[in-house]
Design a protein around this motif. Structure first.
Motif, PDB file in Angstrom:
ATOM      1  N   HIS A   5       0.836  -1.195   0.000  1.00 55.83           N
ATOM      2  CA  HIS A   5       0.000   0.000   0.000  1.00 55.83           C
ATOM      3  C   HIS A   5       0.876   1.253   0.000  1.00 55.83           C
ATOM      4  N   HIS A  80      -3.821   5.045   1.872  1.00 58.38           N
ATOM      5  CA  HIS A  80      -4.158   5.032   3.297  1.00 58.38           C
ATOM      6  C   HIS A  80      -3.457   6.215   3.949  1.00 58.38           C
ATOM      7  N   ARG A 126      -9.873   5.827  -0.506  1.00 59.11           N
ATOM      8  CA  ARG A 126      -8.769   5.876   0.450  1.00 59.11           C
ATOM      9  C   ARG A 126      -9.301   5.556   1.847  1.00 59.11           C
ATOM     10  N   SER A 127      -8.493   4.879   2.633  1.00 61.71           N
ATOM     11  CA  SER A 127      -8.843   4.613   4.026  1.00 61.71           C
ATOM     12  C   SER A 127      -8.020   5.538   4.917  1.00 61.71           C
TER      13      SER A 127
END
Length: 197
Positions: A5, A80, A126-127
């Motif tokens: 990621h 993220h 997106r987190s």
């Protein structure tokens, strides 16, 4: 096999000193993330110099301060985002709020003006994780104060522009953690970094 990621860490403590617990937590997360095979970028707000927004006109039609262009680029790059900050007067420090107001401009974080300006969320996909340190016990903040400022950040800023899911890590009673307590939290942050969570 783990998926790699792209992770952006935003250190929201106005004091950029490496002695700060927020810095150590971000460092632990970054170490874990790199060990997990993830790409990491970092932004330390205490090292940036930018003005606060003072008018709606400046937010809608002004230009992004040059010092924040790489921050916007980092948010666009990331899958993220992890935001670290100390709880000050029950909320995020003013510098972090000023940063978010500057970077979350129309066309980047919110949809363009038009009949449905809020229907399009440009930062979807997106987190995020919010890591907050505080002097009071985390349970008191969560249950008595209902974590109001963190919920506001999650719902009214991050969720509003498309971040999901959003998780939180609340670290309370920081003055009495002691070296063993700090080490435990650093270990937890390293594990979160490995998992890109």
């Amino acid at each position: 096999m783990t998926t790699s990621h792209r992770i952006l860490l935003i250190e929201g403590h106005p004091d950029a000193s490496v002695e700060r617990l927020n810095h150590a937590l971000a460092e632990a997360y970054a170490d874990g993330a790199r060990a997990g095979g993830h790409e990491v970028r970092r932004i330390a707000l205490g090292a940036l110099d930018f003005p606060v927004l003072k008018t709606a006109e400046a937010w809608h039609h002004g230009t992004l301060p040059p010092a924040l262009q790489s921050a916007q680029d980092g948010i666009a790059w990331a899958q993220h985002v992890v935001i670290f900050f100390p709880l000050w007067l029950g909320d995020m420090p003013a510098l972090l709020k000023a940063f978010l107001e500057q970077v979350a401009r129309p066309g980047f974080a919110v949809g363009p003006e038009g009949p449905k300006p809020f229907g399009h969320k440009p930062l979807s996909g997106r987190s995020a994780r919010v890591v907050v340190t505080m002097g009071m016990p985390a349970l008191a903040y969560r249950w008595y104060f209902r974590a109001h400022s963190v919920k506001s950040l999650e719902r009214n800023i991050l969720g509003f522009v498309g971040f999901a899911p959003i998780h939180e890590t609340l670290i309370g009673s920081v003055e009495s953690l002691g070296p063993a307590g700090v080490d435990r939290w650093l270990g937890k942050l390293r594990k979160l970094g490995v998992q890109a969570a």
